[in-house]
Design a protein around this motif. Structure first.
Motif, mmCIF file in Angstrom:
data_model
loop_
_atom_site.group_PDB
_atom_site.id
_atom_site.type_symbol
_atom_site.label_atom_id
_atom_site.label_comp_id
_atom_site.label_asym_id
_atom_site.label_seq_id
_atom_site.Cartn_x
_atom_site.Cartn_y
_atom_site.Cartn_z
ATOM 1 N N ASP A 154 0.805 -1.214 0.000
ATOM 2 C CA ASP A 154 0.000 0.000 0.000
ATOM 3 C C ASP A 154 0.845 1.275 0.000
ATOM 4 O O ASP A 154 0.337 2.349 0.259
ATOM 5 N N SER A 155 2.147 1.150 -0.252
ATOM 6 C CA SER A 155 3.009 2.321 -0.273
ATOM 7 C C SER A 155 4.242 2.039 -1.127
ATOM 8 O O SER A 155 4.488 0.913 -1.542
ATOM 9 N N MET A 209 0.567 6.198 3.114
ATOM 10 C CA MET A 209 -0.376 6.648 4.142
ATOM 11 C C MET A 209 -0.043 6.100 5.531
ATOM 12 O O MET A 209 -0.377 6.707 6.541
ATOM 13 N N TYR A 210 0.623 4.947 5.600
ATOM 14 C CA TYR A 210 0.810 4.275 6.880
ATOM 15 C C TYR A 210 2.273 4.196 7.317
ATOM 16 O O TYR A 210 2.639 3.330 8.094
ATOM 17 N N SER A 211 3.104 5.095 6.835
ATOM 18 C CA SER A 211 4.526 5.082 7.200
ATOM 19 C C SER A 211 4.692 5.251 8.703
ATOM 20 O O SER A 211 4.037 6.081 9.321
ATOM 21 N N ASN A 212 5.572 4.470 9.275
ATOM 22 C CA ASN A 212 5.859 4.497 10.706
ATOM 23 C C ASN A 212 6.391 5.873 11.105
ATOM 24 O O ASN A 212 7.285 6.410 10.456
ATOM 25 N N SER A 231 -6.442 11.559 2.487
ATOM 26 C CA SER A 231 -5.229 10.773 2.704
ATOM 27 C C SER A 231 -3.983 11.646 2.608
ATOM 28 O O SER A 231 -3.816 12.409 1.670
#
Length: 187
Positions: free
Chosen positions: A50-51, A70-73, A156
């Protein structure tokens, strides 16, 4: 005699060009961003779900990883719960996870920040607010950068991180220098 000097100069020039200069840098292009790095660093392609993810081989033992999506740590160190041996004995429980057990005097300030592995600083990189993390003890913890908002599509946000874990001291320094050269390009 003049001919020999010319030959010597040419040989020295060829040798100096062929030698690897540890201070030479190159621009690495990753499509959505660029980064100025030491010359020896090499791009490693990865597949993300997803990235946009990838890696950079720094040397034989150290590798950096990036995640743009969107979900990077956000590179926030997990909360630390401190429980003394006395507290463990009083509660008689062993079901807790990630506990630091220390023999601490009763008057000791139980400040969890004393046990964290990484420092955090904030800077501006490519006109964006950037969180930079680095180990309190070199070689023991994360070194890298996190940017919360590169650009937004609808609701987003595109986020970014580039990190390495337990890096050698020189690689930590090189990464901290390199992250300041990040430049982002929206599709």
């Amino acid at each position: 005699m003049n001919f020999l000097k010319i030959v010597q100069i040419i040989i020295l020039m060829i040798l100096s060009i062929g030698c690897e200069d540890s201070y030479r840098t190159k621009k690495m292009v990753f499509g959505l961003f660029t980064l100025e790095t030491p010359y020896k660093w090499q791009q490693v392609k990865k597949n993300g779900i997803d990235s946009y993810v990838g890696a950079i081989a720094v040397d034989k033992s150290d590798t950096l990883y990036f995640d743009l999506g969107m979900y990077s740590n956000n590179l926030t160190e997990p909360n630390i719960e401190i429980i003394t041996r006395q507290m463990m004995e009083e509660s008689a429980t062993d079901s807790m996870k990630d506990i630091i057990v220390k023999d601490i005097p009763l008057d000791f300030d139980l400040d969890a920040d004393r046990f964290r592995k990484q420092n955090v600083s904030w800077d501006t990189i490519d006109n964006r607010r950037a969180k930079i993390v680095f180990p309190r003890i070199s070689g023991n913890g994360l070194t890298g950068v996190y940017i919360d908002s590169l650009w937004q599509r609808g609701s987003s946000k595109a986020r970014f991180n580039l990190t390495g874990a337990n890096l050698k001291v020189q690689n930590e320094k090189d990464l901290l220098n390199a992250v300041r050269t990040l430049r982002f390009y929206k599709k």
